[in-house]
Design a protein around this motif. Structure first.
Motif, mmCIF file in Angstrom:
data_model
loop_
_atom_site.group_PDB
_atom_site.id
_atom_site.type_symbol
_atom_site.label_atom_id
_atom_site.label_comp_id
_atom_site.label_asym_id
_atom_site.label_seq_id
_atom_site.Cartn_x
_atom_site.Cartn_y
_atom_site.Cartn_z
ATOM 1 N N GLY A 1 0.740 -1.123 0.105
ATOM 2 C CA GLY A 1 0.121 0.063 0.006
ATOM 3 C C GLY A 1 0.652 1.228 0.051
ATOM 4 N N ILE A 2 2.070 1.084 -0.377
ATOM 5 C CA ILE A 2 3.028 2.415 -0.448
ATOM 6 C C ILE A 2 2.969 2.922 -1.788
ATOM 7 C CG2 ILE A 2 5.359 3.004 -0.060
ATOM 8 C CD1 ILE A 2 3.942 2.170 2.412
ATOM 9 N N ASN A 3 2.788 4.361 -1.913
ATOM 10 C CA ASN A 3 2.841 5.014 -3.337
ATOM 11 C C ASN A 3 4.454 5.474 -3.536
ATOM 12 O OD1 ASN A 3 2.112 6.241 -5.698
ATOM 13 N ND2 ASN A 3 2.419 8.130 -4.388
ATOM 14 N N ILE A 4 5.161 5.249 -4.672
ATOM 15 C CA ILE A 4 6.496 5.556 -4.808
ATOM 16 C C ILE A 4 6.475 6.941 -5.531
ATOM 17 C CG2 ILE A 4 8.610 5.040 -5.905
ATOM 18 C CD1 ILE A 4 7.941 3.097 -3.922
ATOM 19 N N ALA B 1 5.915 6.803 5.338
ATOM 20 C CA ALA B 1 5.818 5.575 4.268
ATOM 21 C C ALA B 1 7.134 4.816 4.553
ATOM 22 C CB ALA B 1 5.436 5.819 2.973
ATOM 23 N N ALA B 2 8.270 5.549 4.690
ATOM 24 C CA ALA B 2 9.592 4.782 4.496
ATOM 25 C C ALA B 2 9.647 3.716 5.549
ATOM 26 C CB ALA B 2 10.744 6.080 4.719
ATOM 27 N N GLY B 3 9.215 3.816 6.712
ATOM 28 C CA GLY B 3 9.656 2.649 7.692
ATOM 29 C C GLY B 3 8.749 1.426 7.129
ATOM 30 N N PRO B 4 7.428 1.575 7.014
ATOM 31 C CA PRO B 4 6.650 0.548 6.593
ATOM 32 C C PRO B 4 7.033 -0.276 5.248
ATOM 33 C CG PRO B 4 5.121 2.311 7.417
ATOM 34 C CD PRO B 4 6.416 2.818 7.237
ATOM 35 N N LEU B 5 7.494 0.691 4.276
ATOM 36 C CA LEU B 5 7.983 0.019 3.029
ATOM 37 C C LEU B 5 9.278 -0.792 3.159
ATOM 38 C CD1 LEU B 5 8.095 0.159 0.015
ATOM 39 C CD2 LEU B 5 9.500 2.137 -0.268
ATOM 40 N N ALA B 6 10.258 -0.161 3.999
ATOM 41 C CA ALA B 6 11.537 -0.901 4.459
ATOM 42 C C ALA B 6 11.083 -2.161 5.094
ATOM 43 C CB ALA B 6 12.423 0.094 5.490
ATOM 44 N N THR B 7 10.050 -2.090 5.973
ATOM 45 C CA THR B 7 9.950 -3.552 6.631
ATOM 46 C C THR B 7 9.283 -4.542 5.631
ATOM 47 O OG1 THR B 7 9.396 -2.394 8.552
ATOM 48 C CG2 THR B 7 8.335 -4.306 8.389
ATOM 49 N N ALA B 8 8.477 -3.976 4.753
ATOM 50 C CA ALA B 8 7.469 -4.818 3.922
ATOM 51 C C ALA B 8 8.612 -5.505 2.814
ATOM 52 C CB ALA B 8 6.579 -4.018 2.991
ATOM 53 N N LEU B 9 9.662 -4.676 2.451
ATOM 54 C CA LEU B 9 10.759 -5.058 1.439
ATOM 55 C C LEU B 9 11.509 -6.323 2.063
ATOM 56 C CD1 LEU B 9 11.547 -2.094 -0.328
ATOM 57 C CD2 LEU B 9 9.938 -3.758 -1.218
ATOM 58 N N ARG B 10 12.088 -6.064 3.458
ATOM 59 C CA ARG B 10 12.731 -6.982 3.932
ATOM 60 C C ARG B 10 12.076 -8.112 4.103
ATOM 61 N NH1 ARG B 10 14.411 -2.627 7.397
ATOM 62 N NH2 ARG B 10 16.386 -1.783 6.850
#
Length: 361
Positions: free
Chosen positions: A317-320, A344-353
């Motif tokens: 659910g992250i917009n780039i 959104a930076a924290g949730p995106l980093a967590t999701a990608l890891r």
């Protein structure tokens, strides 16, 4: 607008023709090189057959030095109800037309603020102008119907109309386009005879600074020849800054502590002025600049990697907001920098890891 004649089948002319044709306008193509017009027609930009009568709008996409002559010929032949040009300089062509004694009520100078490093019809795309400013420079003589035709052209190309005075436009493009191109070329020229070991160290910074230096020199000679005064004035100011910066750097070499402090202050001043100017550059969709954060992802140079990253970001659910790619020197790998809202930076980093991506801190 039902019909148009595009005179000049290069990048800009063909891109405008493609956009118009895609929206149902009957487009006729003409060029001093018939092969260029045939190529544009083969791409779906229209027909290279001459119109049987006057069209609604003639769009002159010739180099600035030839715009006035091409417009004058088209107007004398009565090829259209309205006439525009898309040259990157506006004041000069209009003054040339006035000197020829032409009725300019059917003419308006325009300039789409979009382009590419490549030229010619094969580089054209129908979405080249989408979301980009398109300057219109009407005068007191401009007929309302012609202004409306120009606005319809901008709308069909999905650009954003901006109304300006012709000479103000020329000073503006000297600042934001013409002068930066020359500076980029000067920086790139330092690389021509540099040692190979030094060139191999090139990173994203030098790529960013020199990207526009790859443009066709012949095209830029035409552009700069039509707007030399404002560009020269700006380069005079840049030269003064360079002289002061050179003196400051020399002062940093001095054994005199006072001179070193003075040199440091002068270098800091130019860097801070650079910061102040850079933040004025419009952000996404031309809005005011915003502060974003970057999530850096290490990837292999293999097909589908970017698609997988974007898909994983979408699932989270992250917009780039933006993306940059830095390629590793001598390796089939790179660093993808995903620009997102700070929250959104924290949730995106967590999701990608969680999905197995390697992130760089």
């Amino acid at each position: 607008m039902r019909s148009a004649l595009v005179i000049g089948s290069g990048l800009i002319g063909t891109s405008a023709a493609l956009a118009l044709a895609q929206r149902g306008v009957v487009v006729h193509l003409a060029d001093h090189d018939p092969e260029q017009a045939r190529t544009a027609a083969a791409l779906g930009a229209g027909t290279d057959e001459a119109p049987s009568g006057p069209v609604d709008l003639a769009i002159v996409a010739a180099p600035p030095a030839y715009v006035a002559g091409v417009l004058a010929d088209a107007m004398r032949r009565g090829l259209a109800r309205g006439y525009v040009d898309v040259a990157s300089v506006k004041g000069g062509p209009r003054r040339e037309l006035e000197a020829l004694g032409l009725d300019l009520s059917a003419y308006i100078g325009t300039h789409p603020m979009s382009g590419r490093e490549k030229s010619g019809p094969l580089a054209a795309t129908g979405d080249l102008f989408e979301g980009r400013p398109w300057v219109l420079t009407p005068s007191r003589d401009t007929d309302t119907e012609v202004l409306n035709l120009a606005l319809e052209l901008v709308s069909h190309c999905r650009a954003v109309p901006v109304v300006m005075d012709a000479d103000a436009h020329d000073r503006a493009v000297a600042l934001v386009s013409h002068m930066p191109h020359l500076v980029s070329s000067m920086v790139a020229a330092r690389l021509e005879h540099a040692e190979e070991a030094a060139v191999r160290l090139c990173g994203q910074g030098i790529r960013d600074v020199t990207r526009i230096a790859a443009s066709d020199p012949r095209m830029w000679i035409d552009i700069l020849s039509a707007n030399p005064g404002p560009v020269a004035d700006l380069l005079t100011d840049v030269a003064a800054d360079l002289e002061e910066t050179v003196r400051a750097l020399r002062a940093l070499q001095s054994s005199d502590e006072a001179k070193r402090r003075e040199g440091t202050a002068e270098i800091e001043d130019v860097l801070r002025r650079g910061n102040a100017g850079q933040v004025r550059v419009p952000g996404k969709h031309g809005s005011a600049p915003r502060v974003y954060e970057t999530v850096a992802v290490l990837i292999d140079d293999q097909p589908g990697q970017l698609a997988h990253i974007f898909a994983d970001a979408g699932r989270a659910g992250i917009n780039i907001e933006d993306v940059r790619i830095e390629h590793a020197t001598g390796q089939q790998a790179g660093l993808v920098q995903l620009i997102v809202e700070p929250k959104a930076a924290g949730p995106l980093a967590t999701a990608l890891r969680e999905r197995g991506w390697a992130l760089r801190q």
